[in-house]
Design an enzyme around this catalytic site. Sequence first.
Site, PDB file in Angstrom:
ATOM      1  CB  THR A  11     111.916   0.889  76.006  1.00 43.55           C
ATOM      2  OG1 THR A  11     112.167   2.056  76.782  1.00 43.55           O
ATOM      3  CG2 THR A  11     113.051  -0.082  76.157  1.00 43.55           C
ATOM      4  CB  VAL A 130     102.907 -12.385  80.857  1.00 45.11           C
ATOM      5  CG1 VAL A 130     103.423 -13.171  82.051  1.00 45.11           C
ATOM      6  CG2 VAL A 130     101.489 -11.919  81.107  1.00 45.11           C
ATOM      7  CB  ILE A 134     109.738 -15.705  79.150  1.00 42.74           C
ATOM      8  CG1 ILE A 134     111.003 -15.223  79.854  1.00 42.74           C
ATOM      9  CG2 ILE A 134     109.497 -17.182  79.395  1.00 42.74           C
ATOM     10  CD1 ILE A 134     110.967 -15.400  81.372  1.00 42.74           C
ATOM     11  N   GLY A 185     118.638   1.863  86.382  1.00 40.73           N
ATOM     12  CA  GLY A 185     117.510   1.884  85.449  1.00 40.73           C
ATOM     13  C   GLY A 185     116.668   0.623  85.498  1.00 40.73           C
ATOM     14  CE  LYS A 203     105.094  -8.151  84.181  1.00 39.51           C
ATOM     15  NZ  LYS A 203     106.446  -7.862  84.694  1.00 39.51           N
TER      16      LYS A 203
HETATM   17  N1  HSE Z   1     108.839  -3.401  85.840  1.00 39.66           N
HETATM   18  C1  HSE Z   1     108.823  -4.752  85.384  1.00 39.66           C
HETATM   19  C2  HSE Z   1     109.894  -5.565  86.103  1.00 39.66           C
HETATM   20  C3  HSE Z   1     109.028  -4.906  83.915  1.00 39.66           C
HETATM   21  O1  HSE Z   1     110.628  -5.041  86.940  1.00 39.66           O
HETATM   22  O2  HSE Z   1     109.975  -6.739  85.820  1.00 39.66           O
HETATM   23  C4  HSE Z   1     107.806  -4.525  83.133  1.00 39.66           C
HETATM   24  O3  HSE Z   1     106.730  -5.360  83.419  1.00 39.66           O
END
Ligand code: HSE
Length: 430
Positions: A11, A130, A134, A185, A203
């Site tokens: 992606t 992270v 942003i 999704g 993060k």
């Molecule tokens: N799975 C993460 C989220 C995105 O739902 O924000 C990738 O870090």
Amino acid sequence: MINVGLLGCGTVGSGVVELLDKNLGIISRRTGDVIELKRVVDQDLDKCRALGIKESKLSRNFDDILYDDEIDIVVELIGGIEPALTFIMKAMEHGKHVVTANKDLIAEKGKELFDMAQTHKVDFYFEASVAGGIPIIYPLKQSLAGNQIQEVIGILNGTTNYILSKMSEEGRAFADVLREAQELGYAEADPTADIEGLDAGRKIAILASIAFNSRVTVDDVYVEGISKITLNDIKFARELGYVIKLLAVAKQGEDGSIQARVHPAFLPRKHPLAAVNDVYNAVFVRGDAVGEIMHYGQGAGKLPTASSVLGDIIDIGRNILYKANGRISCTCYEDKKILDVSQLRAQFYIRMTVKDQPGVLAGIAGVFGSNNVSLATVLQTTYGGEMAELILITHQVEERDLNDSLVVLRGMPLVGNIDNVIRLEGMDKI
Ligand code: HSE
């Protein structure tokens, strides 16, 4: 020409290819030279072909990037620890600069990676790791470098923010919204890392390390997810003037000690983060000079994440042209104490089911009182049976005192159940 080797046509990789193609003119002008995607490596080349990449650029073999002396920057977008770690280490050993979106890797292997980058005087950038699109790592390392950072509070996981937003707006139960998020999704087939807070934990470990100049790994972060949040909790939060958010919190005390935690929290409705809904992410930062700032946007997705990756590529391109690589290396030059969550002070919301009879409230208040837990708010709801629901908000208390009280309460015959305990955060916004 600045030559890039791309690892991964998933992606984010496809977003990088698309964005580079679409904005090549301005990207190259801003860099000062043409950015060329010279080689693309993936095990599934059909994914890369579908992006319109020329056959001559495709390979299944990382060595075709590693041993190509013309490739200046390796962009790792395969994710996970291995083989990404080995590829990045080798790339740096060969003098190549690296851009990655890989939060697992930074959160778990940060030290090894930064040491390698420093040894070989190469750039190692990871803005996309992270909060996707942003900008937060660059601002923390550069724009805010004149500040003592006091706190970083993030909504860093889109899946859980979507679920909590929908539960709150539409009054739907956790499992129902999770199923919908998977169908749309937003949530992974196995959503555990998102739901249980681990994704946000990685993060905030990265952001805390940068904000406080001391290494915080994912193991240092207290992590609690949202699967225990019920519609009742959301209803009581609203009645009391709060929203429930999964917050990733990093703070530095006046003595330099650090706390890093991820958990659901009651957040005052007036807090800027309370308005961050659906899959959006945001990072709220407090610095001694800048005061409060908030960065808001899309924390995942093809083009938002590619936007961060391209920003890193351009910055490294500029460093190459001005022979200034290694300018921003590891910022973890201190070794600060990291506090255990039991050592922290917080206000708490407690929802419990108790027998609805004389003296119950006094008994419960007595247990809290004898453990130094002072109560700020008490609400009782009866549903007509012999049990009542009791909602308590404490004043600031030591977490270990609260836990001691709860152990005693759980053993009392008058207490049916302690249904949920949730921390309050951002209370200066009340
Ligand atoms: N799975 C993460 C989220 C995105 O739902 O924000 C990738 O870090």
